[in-house]
Design an enzyme around this catalytic site. Structure first.
Site, PDB file in Angstrom:
ATOM      1  N   HIS A 115      -5.798  14.044 -10.003  1.00 46.12           N
ATOM      2  CA  HIS A 115      -5.915  12.609 -10.273  1.00 46.12           C
ATOM      3  C   HIS A 115      -5.141  12.183 -11.519  1.00 46.12           C
ATOM      4  CE1 HIS A 115      -8.797  11.487  -7.141  1.00 46.12           C
ATOM      5  NE2 HIS A 115      -9.306  12.693  -7.306  1.00 46.12           N
ATOM      6  N   ASP A 158       0.857  -1.187   0.000  1.00 47.83           N
ATOM      7  CA  ASP A 158       0.000   0.000   0.000  1.00 47.83           C
ATOM      8  C   ASP A 158       0.891   1.235   0.000  1.00 47.83           C
ATOM      9  OD1 ASP A 158      -2.984   0.871   0.460  1.00 47.83           O
ATOM     10  OD2 ASP A 158      -1.764   2.178   1.730  1.00 47.83           O
ATOM     11  N   ASP A 176      -2.479   9.245 -11.431  1.00 45.77           N
ATOM     12  CA  ASP A 176      -2.477   8.078 -12.324  1.00 45.77           C
ATOM     13  C   ASP A 176      -1.108   7.891 -12.970  1.00 45.77           C
ATOM     14  OD1 ASP A 176      -5.091   7.577 -11.724  1.00 45.77           O
ATOM     15  OD2 ASP A 176      -5.912   8.353 -13.602  1.00 45.77           O
ATOM     16  N   ARG A 210      14.050  -4.578  -0.944  1.00 45.25           N
ATOM     17  CA  ARG A 210      14.579  -3.953  -2.162  1.00 45.25           C
ATOM     18  C   ARG A 210      13.453  -3.339  -2.991  1.00 45.25           C
ATOM     19  NH1 ARG A 210      17.719  -8.683  -3.075  1.00 45.25           N
ATOM     20  NH2 ARG A 210      16.416  -9.112  -4.899  1.00 45.25           N
ATOM     21  N   ASP A 253      -4.463   2.431  -4.589  1.00 44.26           N
ATOM     22  CA  ASP A 253      -3.000   2.452  -4.479  1.00 44.26           C
ATOM     23  C   ASP A 253      -2.486   1.181  -3.827  1.00 44.26           C
ATOM     24  OD1 ASP A 253      -3.993   2.915  -1.977  1.00 44.26           O
ATOM     25  OD2 ASP A 253      -2.668   4.593  -1.498  1.00 44.26           O
ATOM     26  N   ASN A 277      -2.725  12.947  -5.048  1.00 39.84           N
ATOM     27  CA  ASN A 277      -3.949  13.227  -5.800  1.00 39.84           C
ATOM     28  C   ASN A 277      -4.505  14.606  -5.467  1.00 39.84           C
ATOM     29  OD1 ASN A 277      -4.319  11.062  -7.518  1.00 39.84           O
ATOM     30  ND2 ASN A 277      -5.498   9.865  -6.054  1.00 39.84           N
TER      31      ASN A 277
END
Length: 231
Positions: free
Chosen positions: A69, A56, A73, A117, A99, A64
Site C-alpha cells: 500500500h 478509474d 500511495d 491525452r 483509485d 497494492n
C-alpha cells in the site's frame, strides 16, 4: 493575541482538510461536487457546456497487492501530480476515493482529445522502488446540459460511462443511453457498490447451517450485507 492567531490558523487548516484529500492534496468528493455545481451554474448563465469525467485506474489493486500500500500511495501521488500539471488552471481535478478521480472541464463540449491525452499521460511509466510501473485508465464522461443539469445524476451517468469503458476496454467513453445496452440503474448500483467498499458500508455475518437430522451446526455461510444509506 498569539493564541488567537494560532486558533485562526488551525481553523483554516481544518477547513482545508475537510475539503481535500490527505494523500494527494487534491479536492475531495465534497469539494468536487460543489465545483461541478458552480461550473453548471456559470454554464447556464453563459450558455457554455460543462464536461464531467470520472477516471478509474485499471488493475490498481494488483499494484497494492504486489508492491504494498505504501508504494500504491506513491503511485497515486505521482499520477495526481501528472494529471494536475496536464490540466489547465480552470479545470478541477479531484480524488473521489481509492483509485478514482473526477474532472470538470468548464466550457468544453467536445472533450475527447483532452481526455485521450490525459489517459496517455496516466499510462506513461512511473518508477516505483526502481521498477517501471505502467497502469491503464478508464474514463467515462457526460456533457451538460446535453445529459442533464442535476449534479448527482450527471456524476452517476459519468460513473456508468466509466464502467462501460472499463468493461469494453474502450479507454474513453461518452455516456449515450441509445448505444448502451446495459441497464443504467444496475450499472449505477455497481458504481455505488465500489464506493460502499471505500465507505465501510459492507458488514460481514456468519450464518450457521444446521443438520435437520440431529440439529447440530455443520458449517457456516459467510454473508456480506450492504448497509446502503438510501436503499
Amino acid at each position: 493575541y498569539t493564541v488567537g492567531r494560532k486558533l485562526r490558523r488551525q481553523v483554516k487548516v481544518n477547513a482545508y482538510m475537510a475539503e481535500h484529500d490527505a494523500l494527494t492534496n487534491l479536492p475531495n468528493r465534497a469539494l468536487f461536487h460543489r465545483r461541478v455545481h458552480e461550473s453548471l451554474r456559470r454554464g447556464r448563465k453563459t450558455g457554455r457546456a460543462t464536461t464531467i469525467a470520472i477516471i478509474d485506474l485499471d488493475r490498481f489493486k494488483e499494484v497494492n497487492d504486489t508492491l504494498g500500500h505504501y508504494n500504491g500511495d506513491r503511485l497515486l501521488t505521482a499520477l495526481s501530480e501528472r494529471m494536475a500539471a496536464h490540466l489547465s488552471g480552470r479545470d478541477a481535478l479531484a480524488r473521489l476515493g481509492g483509485d478514482e478521480f473526477g474532472i470538470v472541464l468548464a466550457g468544453v463540449s467536445e472533450p475527447e482529445q483532452i481526455l485521450t491525452r490525459l489517459r496517455s499521460v496516466i499510462e506513461d511509466e512511473v518508477e516505483i522502488r526502481g521498477l517501471p510501473v505502467c497502469i491503464e485508465a478508464s474514463i467515462g464522461y457526460v456533457v451538460a446540459p446535453d445529459h442533464g443539469e442535476d449534479v448527482d445524476e450527471l456524476l452517476q451517468l459519468a460513473d456508468v460511462a466509466m464502467y462501460v469503458a472499463k468493461e469494453h476496454h474502450a479507454g474513453v467513453m461518452r455516456y449515450d443511453p441509445s448505444q448502451n445496452h446495459y441497464d443504467s440503474a444496475n450499472l449505477a448500483l455497481v458504481s455505488e457498490l465500489r464506493h460502499a467498499i471505500d465507505e465501510d458500508e459492507l458488514v460481514l455475518f456468519y450464518q450457521p447451517k444446521v443438520s435437520l437430522h440431529d440439529g447440530r451446526v455443520t458449517s457456516v455461510e459467510a454473508l456480506v450485507k450492504w448497509q446502503h444509506p438510501q436503499l
